[in-house]
Design an enzyme around this catalytic site. Structure first.
Site, mmCIF file in Angstrom:
data_model
loop_
_atom_site.group_PDB
_atom_site.id
_atom_site.type_symbol
_atom_site.label_atom_id
_atom_site.label_comp_id
_atom_site.label_asym_id
_atom_site.label_seq_id
_atom_site.Cartn_x
_atom_site.Cartn_y
_atom_site.Cartn_z
ATOM 1 N N ILE A 245 0.897 -1.159 0.000
ATOM 2 C CA ILE A 245 0.000 0.000 0.000
ATOM 3 C C ILE A 245 0.934 1.207 0.000
ATOM 4 C CG2 ILE A 245 -1.754 1.305 1.256
ATOM 5 C CD1 ILE A 245 -2.830 -1.258 2.346
ATOM 6 N N PRO A 246 1.112 1.865 -1.149
ATOM 7 C CA PRO A 246 2.232 2.788 -1.334
ATOM 8 C C PRO A 246 2.027 4.183 -0.738
ATOM 9 C CG PRO A 246 0.955 2.657 -3.342
ATOM 10 C CD PRO A 246 0.318 1.686 -2.388
ATOM 11 N N CYS A 247 1.958 4.253 0.585
ATOM 12 C CA CYS A 247 1.817 5.568 1.223
ATOM 13 C C CYS A 247 3.075 6.413 1.021
ATOM 14 C CB CYS A 247 1.492 5.413 2.707
ATOM 15 S SG CYS A 247 2.629 4.385 3.637
ATOM 16 N N HIS A 248 4.179 5.779 0.611
ATOM 17 C CA HIS A 248 5.403 6.539 0.329
ATOM 18 C C HIS A 248 5.253 7.425 -0.904
ATOM 19 C CE1 HIS A 248 5.765 2.787 -2.048
ATOM 20 N NE2 HIS A 248 6.380 3.541 -2.930
ATOM 21 N N ARG A 249 4.210 7.197 -1.712
ATOM 22 C CA ARG A 249 4.018 7.989 -2.924
ATOM 23 C C ARG A 249 3.205 9.259 -2.689
ATOM 24 N NH1 ARG A 249 2.416 2.724 -6.481
ATOM 25 N NH2 ARG A 249 4.404 1.650 -6.229
#
Length: 286
Positions: A245-249
């Site tokens: 779940i790409p919360c880094h984006r």
């Protein structure tokens, strides 16, 4: 004792902290190598082995200017058209394999009674990971520095579950997100404990393509609640599944990288790594 991979990650993280603080000066290879007490030759080789690109290009990928350009030039329609582009390889579209299933109200309420959770500790290019799964999919994937502390955090989420230290197929599939070739990967399933709002935000995160960035405000609009930027930020901070779940984006509207649950240098590292993979893919498919 730290593994060599962890030592190498810590070196790279230190360099990224330095880059974040000094990117406007565009530090030289020699300056970056000096931060980790390596010769420029050995540093360049280690960095390219780790990130797949040179320190100079990586510096460009994670600079504030790059973040701003991504937000300005890449519109939401890119996600819809990326299938038809020459760069629409499996590496950048790995999110298409991810499906979310929320836990039932009973599972949510009773702390995981009768829930069997497989877990194990794994290494990755960005540090050590605790990955846990149920029969339905991944329920926890988090970077850690203290193994016992991270496992305790998992148990606190599901205090009545039954735990087995074992690596299953769900974990193996999830870890392949760090591989360059995902062409034959099976569907990655997520089995998460969350509110309906959190699931809605996390599903919106999955629509941010590999190597792209968004902002809290854009996500709020995407889920149909443009005034909910702060609530969106809280939901993102509650994400318990790193990278998949790409919360880094998600970055700030100013273009600044912003905070990250698993340390800001790691967030910058993952953003830069994704950009490096796209660059490699572009070179391989001109």
């Amino acid at each position: 004792m730290n593994t060599q991979q962890e030592i190498d990650y810590n070196r790279i993280a230190k360099v990224i902290r330095y880059i974040n603080a000094n990117f406007r000066q565009q530090p030289s290879l020699e300056e970056l190598a000096e931060q980790v007490h390596l010769s420029p030759y050995h540093f360049q080789r280690l960095f390219k082995q780790w990130a797949g690109t040179s320190p100079k290009k990586f510096l460009q990928y994670i600079s504030l200017n790059h973040a701003k350009n991504l937000l300005k030039d890449r519109q939401a329609t890119l996600f819809d058209t990326s299938y038809d582009t020459g760069l629409s390889g499996t590496a950048r579209l790995h999110d298409l394999f991810v499906n979310i299933e929320g836990m039932t109200p009973a599972e949510f309420k009773n702390g995981g009674v009768n829930l069997q959770i497989m877990y194990n500790f794994h290494s990755s290019p960005f540090g050590n990971l605790l990955v846990a799964s149920t029969s339905k999919g991944i329920c926890h994937m988090a970077f850690y520095t203290d193994q016992d502390k991270e496992f305790s955090a998992l148990v606190n989420k599901f205090p009545k579950a039954i735990y087995y230290r074992k690596t299953d197929n769900h974990q193996q599939n999830a870890l392949r997100v760090f591989n360059h070739d995902l062409s034959d990967i099976e569907d990655i399933k997520l089995h998460l404990k969350a509110t309906n709002f959190q699931l809605k935000v996390w599903e919106a995160l999955l629509k941010i393509p590999f190597g792209e960035l968004s902002t809290y405000g854009k996500l709020a609009k995407q889920i149909g609640n443009p005034k909910a930027s702060r609530a969106v930020g809280t939901a993102i901070g509650s994400n318990c599944v790193a990278v998949l779940i790409p919360c880094h984006r998600v970055i700030q509207s100013t273009g600044a990288i912003g905070g990250y649950k698993w340390e800001t240098p790691r967030k910058s590292a993952i953003i830069g790594w994704e950009q490096a993979q796209l660059n490699l893919e572009a070179e391989a498919n001109p």
